[in-house]
Enzyme design. Structure first.
Site, PDB file in Angstrom:
ATOM      1  N   TRP A 190      -9.850 -45.495  22.375  1.00  0.00           N
ATOM      2  CA  TRP A 190      -8.866 -44.718  23.177  1.00  0.00           C
ATOM      3  C   TRP A 190      -7.535 -44.178  22.468  1.00  0.00           C
ATOM      4  O   TRP A 190      -7.160 -43.144  22.848  1.00  0.00           O
ATOM      5  CB  TRP A 190      -8.364 -45.694  24.218  1.00  0.00           C
ATOM      6  CG  TRP A 190      -9.226 -46.001  25.277  1.00  0.00           C
ATOM      7  CD1 TRP A 190     -10.110 -47.260  25.408  1.00  0.00           C
ATOM      8  CD2 TRP A 190      -9.934 -45.141  26.170  1.00  0.00           C
ATOM      9  NE1 TRP A 190     -11.004 -47.225  26.340  1.00  0.00           N
ATOM     10  CE2 TRP A 190     -10.861 -46.028  26.951  1.00  0.00           C
ATOM     11  CE3 TRP A 190      -9.707 -43.840  26.652  1.00  0.00           C
ATOM     12  CZ2 TRP A 190     -11.641 -45.151  27.844  1.00  0.00           C
ATOM     13  CZ3 TRP A 190     -10.471 -43.394  27.355  1.00  0.00           C
ATOM     14  CH2 TRP A 190     -11.306 -44.021  28.117  1.00  0.00           C
ATOM     15  N   ASP A 240       0.089 -46.947  24.709  1.00  0.00           N
ATOM     16  CA  ASP A 240      -1.010 -47.206  25.639  1.00  0.00           C
ATOM     17  C   ASP A 240      -1.335 -48.642  26.152  1.00  0.00           C
ATOM     18  O   ASP A 240      -1.923 -49.263  25.025  1.00  0.00           O
ATOM     19  CB  ASP A 240      -2.309 -46.549  25.106  1.00  0.00           C
ATOM     20  CG  ASP A 240      -3.156 -46.523  26.361  1.00  0.00           C
ATOM     21  OD1 ASP A 240      -3.012 -47.214  27.357  1.00  0.00           O
ATOM     22  OD2 ASP A 240      -4.409 -45.992  26.013  1.00  0.00           O
ATOM     23  N   LYS A 280      -6.919 -52.363  35.626  1.00  0.00           N
ATOM     24  CA  LYS A 280      -7.495 -53.537  34.805  1.00  0.00           C
ATOM     25  C   LYS A 280      -6.789 -54.593  35.165  1.00  0.00           C
ATOM     26  O   LYS A 280      -7.356 -55.491  35.787  1.00  0.00           O
ATOM     27  CB  LYS A 280      -7.379 -53.145  33.225  1.00  0.00           C
ATOM     28  CG  LYS A 280      -8.352 -52.052  32.818  1.00  0.00           C
ATOM     29  CD  LYS A 280      -8.045 -51.238  31.829  1.00  0.00           C
ATOM     30  CE  LYS A 280      -8.611 -49.955  31.540  1.00  0.00           C
ATOM     31  NZ  LYS A 280     -10.072 -50.051  31.872  1.00  0.00           N
TER      32      LYS A 280
HETATM   33  N1  PMP Z   1      -6.519 -46.365  27.473  1.00  0.00           N
HETATM   34  C1  PMP Z   1      -7.405 -47.323  27.457  1.00  0.00           C
HETATM   35  C2  PMP Z   1      -6.960 -48.582  26.655  1.00  0.00           C
HETATM   36  C3  PMP Z   1      -8.201 -47.702  28.315  1.00  0.00           C
HETATM   37  O1  PMP Z   1      -8.617 -48.768  28.467  1.00  0.00           O
HETATM   38  C4  PMP Z   1      -8.412 -46.489  29.360  1.00  0.00           C
HETATM   39  C5  PMP Z   1      -9.432 -46.658  30.503  1.00  0.00           C
HETATM   40  N2  PMP Z   1     -10.655 -47.555  30.279  1.00  0.00           N
HETATM   41  C6  PMP Z   1      -8.036 -45.279  29.269  1.00  0.00           C
HETATM   42  C7  PMP Z   1      -6.744 -45.262  28.218  1.00  0.00           C
HETATM   43  C8  PMP Z   1      -8.106 -44.056  30.197  1.00  0.00           C
HETATM   44  O2  PMP Z   1      -7.736 -44.208  31.438  1.00  0.00           O
HETATM   45  P1  PMP Z   1      -7.983 -43.560  32.699  1.00  0.00           P
HETATM   46  O3  PMP Z   1      -9.284 -43.551  32.841  1.00  0.00           O
HETATM   47  O4  PMP Z   1      -7.043 -44.111  33.782  1.00  0.00           O
HETATM   48  O5  PMP Z   1      -7.568 -42.230  32.352  1.00  0.00           O
END
Ligand code: PMP
Length: 366
Positions: free
Chosen positions: A108, A176, A200
């Protein structure tokens, strides 16, 4: 017409959208036709109605109280997921020709860094890729650039299962916190921006919480499209466009549940530490059989990731687990193996059932 369906809830280890607290789901069900005193469903009311205004205020206040967010910060509820924040953060915080520093600790933050590097002169100052993202950096492992506008990190890498045990050292931190938001205390005052998608720990898919230090608004470059400029959302109180009203409502209920059930983030942190210890204990006792991904120091308390020496066990493990109502244990498609996501709403009983199964599975197959 009778709808006598037998509903049996499983232990759902999905990484997100993920398990929600049962009392929250029950309240959503009970209020689905009619919000108390309103006469309509939350799905049917205007985002400018007094009833929704109250929901928005309560949800904002819930976050302020739990994290002790002071008035230097705005709290926004946006759409576009954390993925949109990957772009909005550099677009808003980095003027033309300038840069930010990125710590890349997993899939991520790698994606976030890629976005920032594409839009600006940002730099990756630490990259865990050569070690397959098994750890996070410590102070001294990386050097920041003095001209950098912020230092970016992802507090918990959902795919690899590595987590910062505390925020890294650096000025103007941007975090994040998508997959460990609300799971432990966080010193917001050390941050310029903290954002998290709700699906989550905090609620359903569809809303992103963005906590933003107010002074940053003054330096936002002009000319950004309206939705992509944080000032639009601050000025409109998160109603620049129609916000995801239902997702905000459920997030508010989850915040109430955290307050009522645990009282504080310190208390929920203890609860989460006890839960993950049940799984890591089995992994450590059967370390010839279960190969944990993260180095011990940086293990995630939310996403427990491991593999087998022989991939043939992946499918067998998942099939046998599902027979015990333990579901969604597959690792992310990019890495394989097993991932147990044990967010706030996963009860201890679910984690204990998984730990017992893992013990038995290792004894039978190890
Ligand atoms: N950052 C992290 C740490 C994530 O776990 C996720 C989604 N699994 C995201 C960003 C992306 O999130 P979204 O699908 O809401 O754009």
């Amino acid at each position: 017409m009778s709808n006598a369906v037998t509903v049996e809830r499983v232990y759902n280890f999905s990484a997100g959208p993920a398990v929600l607290p049962e009392p929250v789901l029950e309240q959503v069900r009970d209020e689905m036709l009619c919000l108390p005193g309103v006469g309509s469903s939350v799905l049917e009311i205007s985002h400018r109605s007094p009833a929704f205004e109250e929901i928005l205020d309560n949800t904002t206040q819930g976050i302020r109280n739990l994290f002790q967010v002071n008035d230097d910060y705005e709290i926004l509820f946006l759409q576009g997921g954390s993925r949109l924040q990957f772009a909005m953060v550099p677009m808003n915080l980095i003027p033309a020709g300038e840069s930010a520093d990125y710590l890349v600790t997993g899939s991520w933050s790698q994606k976030a860094a890629q976005e920032a590097v594409g839009l600006t002169d940002s730099k990756i100052v630490w990259d865990g890729k050569p070690d397959r993202y098994r750890s996070v950096p410590q102070t001294g492992d990386y050097e920041t650039n003095t001209a950098a506008r912020y230092l970016y990190y992802c507090s918990n890498e959902t795919i690899q299962g590595v987590q910062f045990q505390d925020h890294p050292e650096g000025k103007n931190l941007v975090c994040d916190a998508s997959s460990d938001f609300l799971s432990r205390p966080m010193d917001i005052s050390k941050h310029a921006v903290v954002y998290a998608c709700a699906q989550k720990n905090a609620g359903p898919a569809g809303v992103n919480v963005v906590i933003l230090r107010r002074d940053l608004l003054d330096a936002i470059p002009d000319g950004l499209p309206g939705y992509l400029d944080y000032r639009s959302h601050v000025d409109a109180g998160s109603r620049y466009n129609t916000p995801p009203t239902f997702a905000i409502y459920v997030t508010g209920l989850v915040l109430n549940w955290v307050e009522q059930q645990f009282g504080s983030l310190e208390s929920i942190q203890k609860h989460n530490e006890q839960k993950c210890a049940l799984l890591y204990d089995v992994i450590d006792r059967y370390s010839d059989f279960y190969i944990g991904h993260a180095v011990e120091r940086d293990r995630s308390k939310m996403n427990v990731t491991f593999k087998f020496d022989n991939e043939k066990f992946d499918a067998l493990f998942k099939t046998m687990a599902a027979e015990r109502q333990l579901t969604n244990l597959g690792g992310h498609r990019s890495v394989g193996g097993i991932r147990a996501s044990i967010y706030n709403a996963m009860p201890v009983a679910g984690v204990q059932t998984l730990a017992d199964f893992m013990e038995e599975f290792a004894q039978q197959n190890g």
